[in-house]
Design an enzyme around this catalytic site. Structure first.
Site, PDB file in Angstrom:
ATOM      1  CG  LEU A  32      -1.427  -1.395   1.337  1.00 27.93           C
ATOM      2  CD1 LEU A  32      -2.690  -0.964   2.729  1.00 27.93           C
ATOM      3  CD2 LEU A  32      -3.242  -1.538   0.085  1.00 27.93           C
ATOM      4  CG  HIS A  36      -3.077   1.419  -1.866  1.00 24.71           C
ATOM      5  ND1 HIS A  36      -1.854   0.788  -2.138  1.00 24.71           N
ATOM      6  CD2 HIS A  36      -4.177   0.096  -2.949  1.00 24.71           C
ATOM      7  CE1 HIS A  36      -1.948   0.123  -3.082  1.00 24.71           C
ATOM      8  NE2 HIS A  36      -3.467   0.241  -3.215  1.00 24.71           N
ATOM      9  CD  GLN A  60      -6.535  -8.066 -10.114  1.00 26.91           C
ATOM     10  OE1 GLN A  60      -7.675  -8.763  -9.658  1.00 26.91           O
ATOM     11  NE2 GLN A  60      -5.536  -6.947 -10.650  1.00 26.91           N
ATOM     12  N   GLY A 146      -9.853   3.504  -7.179  1.00 27.73           N
ATOM     13  CA  GLY A 146      -9.048   4.785  -7.157  1.00 27.73           C
ATOM     14  C   GLY A 146      -9.731   5.033  -9.076  1.00 27.73           C
ATOM     15  CD  GLU A 147     -11.508   9.990 -10.435  1.00 29.14           C
ATOM     16  OE1 GLU A 147     -10.383  10.624  -9.962  1.00 29.14           O
ATOM     17  OE2 GLU A 147     -12.844   9.933  -9.726  1.00 29.14           O
ATOM     18  CB  ILE A 175      -2.778   9.574  -4.905  1.00 30.02           C
ATOM     19  CG1 ILE A 175      -4.267  10.322  -4.147  1.00 30.02           C
ATOM     20  CG2 ILE A 175      -1.752  10.379  -4.356  1.00 30.02           C
ATOM     21  CD1 ILE A 175      -4.608  11.481  -3.574  1.00 30.02           C
TER      22      ILE A 175
HETATM   23  O1  PAF Z   1      -6.909  -2.176  -8.020  1.00 30.00           O
HETATM   24  C1  PAF Z   1      -6.613  -3.682  -7.857  1.00 30.00           C
HETATM   25  O2  PAF Z   1      -5.987  -2.839  -6.800  1.00 30.00           O
HETATM   26  C2  PAF Z   1      -7.289  -4.703  -8.295  1.00 30.00           C
HETATM   27  O3  PAF Z   1      -7.481  -4.505  -9.249  1.00 30.00           O
HETATM   28  C3  PAF Z   1      -8.437  -5.267  -6.911  1.00 30.00           C
HETATM   29  C4  PAF Z   1      -9.982  -4.010  -7.237  1.00 30.00           C
HETATM   30  C5  PAF Z   1      -7.904  -4.798  -5.803  1.00 30.00           C
HETATM   31  C6  PAF Z   1      -9.090  -6.563  -7.557  1.00 30.00           C
HETATM   32  O4  PAF Z   1      -8.337  -7.172  -7.158  1.00 30.00           O
END
Ligand code: PAF
Length: 282
Positions: A32, A36, A60, A146-147, A175
């Site tokens: 983080l 975050h 992902q 986040g954008e 940020i």
């Molecule tokens: O943006 C991220 O860190 C990831 O894509 C998320 C939304 C936590 C999903 O794993």
């Protein structure tokens, strides 16, 4: 509190709901940073209880992407979350999140055809799957994203609408470091030289922003401006530079409404993204 089991988290949530607490969720993949933290702080301000999930989601990442090397430090993340006001850090194992034999997929089609979706074919399926799981487990009133990941935000908003999920999705501003680089856990991959080169992402988009503000709305020229600025730096490789409609995420030929100007660039081996939204006022 650090929670690893879905069942334990559900029990905590049940108690909170009985008491009438509002719940915010901040989904993260950990390692983080202040980006975050801004999500967590907003969630803390707007909810009685906040869950931060820390889970590097395997589904992902594509086969040649950085799942194994993605930075991880749960102890540091836990402290950071609690110091920022979170009530619970949820850090499940992959085995608990993905049961053996799982075969459900989520496809938010159309919105994932361009930008990162076209370059990372499995990415948004994995994001939607894990986010929908987290929303089902936590059942939060609000969830924060986040954008910087503008396409992710648009895709999640659409998924939540389409699946009647009773959570409000809140987008939070990018940020940046003092010198303009958007904060990202992947910035830690950059060497000292690459860190300097990476500034070209924000610089090229800032040039585009200035041109648009002056009323130069030629999509092709704006893309060329961004592209040539990025290419002026050694060790950059453009993955995409796109101007799309902010809602549909389809490429535009003319700037008429709100558009998202977004780029993804390899700095050495590290792929970074950045963007801004431009609102055309008649
Ligand atoms: O943006 C991220 O860190 C990831 O894509 C998320 C939304 C936590 C999903 O794993």
């Amino acid at each position: 509190m650090l929670v690893k089991e879905i069942k334990s988290l559900r029990n905590i949530i049940k108690d909170w709901k009985k008491t009438g607490y509002s719940i915010g969720l901040v989904p993260t993949m950990g390692f983080l940073h202040e980006g975050h933290q801004s999500l967590i702080k907003k969630a803390v301000k707007e909810n009685d209880k906040v869950v931060v999930s820390v889970f590097v989601n395997p589904t992902q990442f594509g086969p040649n992407e950085d799942f194994n090397s993605y930075p991880r430090d749960i102890e540091k993340d836990f402290k950071y979350c609690i110091d920022s006001g979170a009530s619970v850090v949820f850090n499940p194992s992959s085995e608990k999140m993905y049961l053996k034999g799982n075969c459900t997929t989520i496809d938010v089609s159309g919105l994932t055809d361009f930008l990162c979706g076209s370059k990372r074919p499995v990415h948004f399926g994995g994001v939607c799957l894990v986010v929908s799981k987290l929303l089902n487990i936590v059942t939060p009133d609000k969830a924060y994203f986040g954008e910087k990941d503008a396409q992710q935000l648009a895709v999640i908003k659409r998924m939540v609408k389409d699946l009647n999920i009773d959570t409000k999705i809140i987008g939070c501003p990018i940020i940046r470091e003092k010198d303009g680089l958007a904060k990202s856990s992947r910035n830690t991959y950059l060497s000292k030289e690459e860190r300097k080169t990476a500034l070209v992402l924000n610089e090229s988009l800032s040039l585009a922003k200035e041109e648009l503000a002056k009323g130069n709305l030629d999509v092709k020229k704006i893309k060329e401006l961004i592209t040539s600025k990025i290419n002026s730096e050694d060790s950059t490789k453009i993955d995409y530079v796109e101007i799309v409609d902010s809602e549909t995420l389809q490429p535009v030929e003319h700037i008429e409404n709100s558009v998202l100007v977004a780029s993804a660039v390899f700095i050495g081996k590290t792929r970074l993204i950045d963007n801004f939204t431009f609102q055309f006022d008649i």
